[in-house]
Design an enzyme around this catalytic site. Structure first.
Site, short mmCIF file in Angstrom:
data_model
loop_
_atom_site.label_atom_id
_atom_site.label_comp_id
_atom_site.label_asym_id
_atom_site.label_seq_id
_atom_site.Cartn_x
_atom_site.Cartn_y
_atom_site.Cartn_z
N SER A 138 22.30 22.86 36.82
CA SER A 138 20.96 22.73 36.25
C SER A 138 20.84 21.47 35.41
O SER A 138 21.82 20.97 34.84
CB SER A 138 20.63 23.94 35.39
OG SER A 138 20.70 25.12 36.16
N1 SAH Z 1 24.31 27.73 35.85
C1 SAH Z 1 24.72 27.06 37.06
C2 SAH Z 1 23.60 27.10 38.06
C3 SAH Z 1 24.10 27.18 39.44
S1 SAH Z 1 22.83 27.31 40.67
C4 SAH Z 1 25.08 25.63 36.75
O1 SAH Z 1 24.44 25.02 35.90
O2 SAH Z 1 26.00 25.10 37.38
C5 SAH Z 1 22.69 29.06 40.83
C6 SAH Z 1 23.90 29.81 41.28
O3 SAH Z 1 23.52 31.17 41.47
C7 SAH Z 1 24.48 29.35 42.61
O4 SAH Z 1 25.82 29.02 42.43
C8 SAH Z 1 24.32 30.58 43.52
O5 SAH Z 1 25.38 30.74 44.45
C9 SAH Z 1 24.29 31.71 42.51
N2 SAH Z 1 23.68 32.95 42.95
C10 SAH Z 1 22.58 33.13 43.73
N3 SAH Z 1 22.32 34.43 43.89
C11 SAH Z 1 23.29 35.13 43.21
C12 SAH Z 1 23.56 36.51 42.99
N4 SAH Z 1 22.81 37.49 43.50
N5 SAH Z 1 24.63 36.84 42.24
C13 SAH Z 1 25.43 35.87 41.71
N6 SAH Z 1 25.21 34.55 41.87
C14 SAH Z 1 24.16 34.18 42.61
#
Ligand code: SAH
Length: 221
Positions: free
Chosen positions: A68
């Site tokens: 993000s």
């Molecule tokens: N906070 C992270 C954001 C990653 S993007 C950062 O700043 O790096 C969002 C993430 O949510 C992705 O890695 C995706 O695989 C995960 N995601 C999507 N649906 C999910 C679910 N149901 N349970 C766990 N993770 C999930």
């Protein structure tokens, strides 16, 4: 020698990020500014995209996912009004950057990610940084992590079609959850507060996150 030059450059870029992207906007929580000023964001980004580590936007981390935007991490963390006695549940570990920021401020962080490779990478970076108050799980986070609930704070870092009932259920009395809610293309960051049986929902800003995929999220395609 080059290595050292790059390191110093990242330190300077980090200082500027905190000043120009966070403090100059509306990030006033000193704990958030301190945490983001101390965690080396570049370590959470694969080498291909590393030069973008301090850019004012989301950056790819591979596997179709992103880390993000710094401001988004900051505002979500600030909305949580974190304390050092809080137990936090995070859905979407991704790079682990937001996880590290939460872990710096709160007592304990429980984080769930559906893509095993991302969890493995995040685990390694946090270990390298000496952060030990994080519990990882590879699973669908839309059902929560009932075993350790209730949570003082919940943060969802992927876009949800609706607020999953399981998460509201696992939020402690007096707890706060931040979650992007809405259609796939654009969401509204919502602040959800629980007081007794009552749930209050407050829209904060427009945002765009990757999909929350799961039983109480979007369907996998
Ligand atoms: N906070 C992270 C954001 C990653 S993007 C950062 O700043 O790096 C969002 C993430 O949510 C992705 O890695 C995706 O695989 C995960 N995601 C999507 N649906 C999910 C679910 N149901 N349970 C766990 N993770 C999930």
């Amino acid at each position: 020698m080059f290595g050292q030059t790059y390191q110093q450059d990242y330190v300077e870029q980090r200082r500027r990020m905190v000043r120009d992207q966070l403090a100059a906007r509306d990030i006033t929580d000193q704990k958030v500014l301190r945490a983001m000023g101390s965690i080396p964001r570049e370590k959470f980004i694969p080498e291909r995209w590393r030069s973008e580590a301090y850019a004012d936007r989301a950056v790819p981390i591979g596997l179709d996912q992103t880390i993000s935007q710094p401001y988004m991490v900051a505002i979500m963390t600030q909305l949580l009004a974190l304390d050092d006695n809080h137990k936090v549940f995070e859905i979407g570990t991704g790079s682990g950057y937001q996880t590290a920021i939460l872990a710096k401020i709160a007592k304990e962080v429980f984080t769930v990610e559906r893509i095993a490779e991302l969890t493995e990478r995040a685990k390694n970076v946090l270990k390298e940084l000496g952060i030990t108050n994080v519990h990882f799980k590879i699973d669908d986070g839309t059902l929560g992590w009932p075993e350790f609930s209730p949570y003082d704070r919940i943060i969802v870092t992927a876009g949800a079609p609706n607020i999953p009932q399981a998460l509201t259920d696992q939020l402690a009395d007096g707890g706060i959850m931040v979650i992007p809610v809405g259609p796939m293309e654009h969401q509204t960051l919502m602040k959800v507060s629980k007081r007794g049986e009552q749930i209050f929902k407050e829209p904060i800003l427009s945002c765009r996150f990757v999909k929350l995929i799961g039983k109480q999220g979007w369907e996998d395609e």
